[in-house]
Design a protein around this motif. Structure first.
Motif, PDB file in Angstrom:
ATOM      1  N   THR A 154      46.364  36.885  39.776  1.00  0.00           N
ATOM      2  CA  THR A 154      45.690  35.633  40.119  1.00  0.00           C
ATOM      3  C   THR A 154      46.576  34.443  39.742  1.00  0.00           C
ATOM      4  N   PRO A 155      46.721  33.467  40.643  1.00  0.00           N
ATOM      5  CA  PRO A 155      47.559  32.298  40.328  1.00  0.00           C
ATOM      6  C   PRO A 155      47.101  31.575  39.057  1.00  0.00           C
ATOM      7  N   GLN A 156      48.052  31.002  38.351  1.00  0.00           N
ATOM      8  CA  GLN A 156      47.808  30.279  37.093  1.00  0.00           C
ATOM      9  C   GLN A 156      46.696  29.246  37.267  1.00  0.00           C
ATOM     10  N   GLY A 157      45.741  29.265  36.347  1.00  0.00           N
ATOM     11  CA  GLY A 157      44.650  28.285  36.351  1.00  0.00           C
ATOM     12  C   GLY A 157      43.413  28.759  37.082  1.00  0.00           C
ATOM     13  N   PHE A 158      43.551  29.761  37.944  1.00  0.00           N
ATOM     14  CA  PHE A 158      42.423  30.309  38.682  1.00  0.00           C
ATOM     15  C   PHE A 158      41.950  31.578  37.971  1.00  0.00           C
ATOM     16  N   ARG A 159      40.724  32.005  38.267  1.00  0.00           N
ATOM     17  CA  ARG A 159      40.210  33.240  37.670  1.00  0.00           C
ATOM     18  C   ARG A 159      39.538  34.070  38.763  1.00  0.00           C
ATOM     19  N   ARG A 160      39.875  35.351  38.823  1.00  0.00           N
ATOM     20  CA  ARG A 160      39.256  36.283  39.774  1.00  0.00           C
ATOM     21  C   ARG A 160      37.973  36.806  39.147  1.00  0.00           C
ATOM     22  N   SER A 161      36.895  36.734  39.892  1.00  0.00           N
ATOM     23  CA  SER A 161      35.596  37.205  39.412  1.00  0.00           C
ATOM     24  C   SER A 161      35.101  38.294  40.351  1.00  0.00           C
ATOM     25  N   LEU A 162      34.653  39.400  39.775  1.00  0.00           N
ATOM     26  CA  LEU A 162      34.117  40.515  40.564  1.00  0.00           C
ATOM     27  C   LEU A 162      32.642  40.669  40.241  1.00  0.00           C
ATOM     28  N   VAL A 163      31.808  40.746  41.283  1.00  0.00           N
ATOM     29  CA  VAL A 163      30.368  40.857  41.086  1.00  0.00           C
ATOM     30  C   VAL A 163      29.871  42.099  41.820  1.00  0.00           C
ATOM     31  N   LEU A 164      29.209  42.965  41.081  1.00  0.00           N
ATOM     32  CA  LEU A 164      28.660  44.202  41.634  1.00  0.00           C
ATOM     33  C   LEU A 164      27.365  43.899  42.376  1.00  0.00           C
ATOM     34  N   ARG A 165      27.268  44.352  43.603  1.00  0.00           N
ATOM     35  CA  ARG A 165      26.043  44.144  44.383  1.00  0.00           C
ATOM     36  C   ARG A 165      24.892  44.929  43.766  1.00  0.00           C
ATOM     37  N   LYS A 166      23.672  44.433  43.977  1.00  0.00           N
ATOM     38  CA  LYS A 166      22.492  45.071  43.393  1.00  0.00           C
ATOM     39  C   LYS A 166      22.330  46.518  43.843  1.00  0.00           C
ATOM     40  N   ASP A 167      22.776  46.818  45.071  1.00  0.00           N
ATOM     41  CA  ASP A 167      22.636  48.188  45.572  1.00  0.00           C
ATOM     42  C   ASP A 167      23.813  49.080  45.178  1.00  0.00           C
ATOM     43  N   TYR A 168      24.732  48.547  44.344  1.00  0.00           N
ATOM     44  CA  TYR A 168      25.887  49.287  43.836  1.00  0.00           C
ATOM     45  C   TYR A 168      26.838  49.737  44.942  1.00  0.00           C
ATOM     46  N   SER A 169      26.741  49.150  46.119  1.00  0.00           N
ATOM     47  CA  SER A 169      27.578  49.580  47.239  1.00  0.00           C
ATOM     48  C   SER A 169      29.028  49.111  47.099  1.00  0.00           C
ATOM     49  N   LYS A 170      29.240  47.939  46.523  1.00  0.00           N
ATOM     50  CA  LYS A 170      30.594  47.416  46.379  1.00  0.00           C
ATOM     51  C   LYS A 170      30.589  46.198  45.473  1.00  0.00           C
ATOM     52  N   LEU A 171      31.787  45.729  45.169  1.00  0.00           N
ATOM     53  CA  LEU A 171      31.946  44.495  44.410  1.00  0.00           C
ATOM     54  C   LEU A 171      32.431  43.418  45.362  1.00  0.00           C
ATOM     55  N   ASP A 172      32.012  42.208  45.101  1.00  0.00           N
ATOM     56  CA  ASP A 172      32.508  41.070  45.855  1.00  0.00           C
ATOM     57  C   ASP A 172      33.476  40.319  44.964  1.00  0.00           C
ATOM     58  N   ALA A 173      34.609  39.927  45.534  1.00  0.00           N
ATOM     59  CA  ALA A 173      35.628  39.184  44.790  1.00  0.00           C
ATOM     60  C   ALA A 173      35.486  37.699  45.102  1.00  0.00           C
ATOM     61  N   TYR A 174      35.527  36.898  44.061  1.00  0.00           N
ATOM     62  CA  TYR A 174      35.495  35.446  44.165  1.00  0.00           C
ATOM     63  C   TYR A 174      36.619  34.901  43.297  1.00  0.00           C
ATOM     64  N   TYR A 175      36.981  33.664  43.555  1.00  0.00           N
ATOM     65  CA  TYR A 175      37.941  32.990  42.693  1.00  0.00           C
ATOM     66  C   TYR A 175      37.302  31.716  42.166  1.00  0.00           C
ATOM     67  N   ILE A 176      37.475  31.501  40.867  1.00  0.00           N
ATOM     68  CA  ILE A 176      36.984  30.292  40.222  1.00  0.00           C
ATOM     69  C   ILE A 176      38.203  29.380  40.040  1.00  0.00           C
ATOM     70  N   THR A 177      38.085  28.160  40.545  1.00  0.00           N
ATOM     71  CA  THR A 177      39.193  27.212  40.467  1.00  0.00           C
ATOM     72  C   THR A 177      39.272  26.595  39.073  1.00  0.00           C
ATOM     73  N   PRO A 178      40.379  25.924  38.769  1.00  0.00           N
ATOM     74  CA  PRO A 178      40.480  25.224  37.479  1.00  0.00           C
ATOM     75  C   PRO A 178      39.397  24.143  37.311  1.00  0.00           C
ATOM     76  N   THR A 179      38.826  23.682  38.433  1.00  0.00           N
ATOM     77  CA  THR A 179      37.752  22.679  38.366  1.00  0.00           C
ATOM     78  C   THR A 179      36.377  23.325  38.244  1.00  0.00           C
ATOM     79  N   GLY A 180      36.331  24.674  38.268  1.00  0.00           N
ATOM     80  CA  GLY A 180      35.059  25.389  38.115  1.00  0.00           C
ATOM     81  C   GLY A 180      34.363  25.743  39.421  1.00  0.00           C
ATOM     82  N   LYS A 181      34.960  25.410  40.537  1.00  0.00           N
ATOM     83  CA  LYS A 181      34.360  25.705  41.839  1.00  0.00           C
ATOM     84  C   LYS A 181      34.587  27.175  42.199  1.00  0.00           C
TER      85      LYS A 181
END
Length: 182
Positions: A93-120
């Protein structure tokens, strides 16, 4: 799973789970290529470093401080928690950003998101491209530096009752779709 890079998800086998830990990554681990023991990785950043170089520099116990193949495993691969396997060589993950993985309620897969340095929270490459265009201070970073691939959920580690609910939900959706088509 020999020499694979894995993440353990926090989903205790009991049905009493805290809302905070449900579906979030609580432990990062990697498997030693030599002894096949699982080693806990202290930080997400360190895990991403190992994952990025998985093919060219496979992990072995000597890469972890004060650790050798003679030591007991840090964690056991079992169904006391839900495990997911991440793809090797995913870019860090690029410096300052954070990769976030969230497991779906049905356990089918994880969704990947990125959190910016500004929190978005950004969900797609298009959102990342728009953010980078609006924030020229991140020059040198492109939308291609972000990987939204989803780690694979290891179904044999999903708590038994939860897997049955997830399967029943998928079947119900397929039946509804079939009825709608007729």
């Amino acid at each position: 799973m020999t020499g694979s890079q894995e993440i353990s998800m926090s989903t205790p086998a009991s049905s009493k789970r805290s809302v905070l830990s449900q579906g979030s990554v609580d432990i990062y681990a990697t498997q030693c290529i030599k002894c096949l023991k699982w080693r806990v990785v202290d930080t997400q950043e360190e895990f991403e470093e190992f994952r990025q170089k998985a093919n060219e520099e496979p992990f072995d116990c000597s890469r972890k401080a004060n650790c050798s193949c003679d030591d007991p495993a840090d964690i056991e691969y079992d169904s006391s928690r839900t495990w997911v396997i991440d793809k090797p060589n995913v870019p860090k993950t690029p410096q300052g950003f954070r990769r976030s993985l969230v497991l779906r309620k049905d356990y089918s897969k994880l969704d990947a998101y990125y959190i910016t340095p500004t929190g978005k929270k950004l969900r797609t490459r298009n959102e990342i491209a728009a953010f980078l265009k609006e924030h020229p201070e991140f020059e040198g970073i492109s939308a291609q530096d972000f990987d939204f691939s989803s780690p694979k959920v290891m179904h044999e580690t999903i708590p038994e009752g939860l897997e049955q609910k997830a399967s029943a939900s998928k079947i119900a959706k397929k039946v509804k779709i079939a009825k709608d088509e007729n």
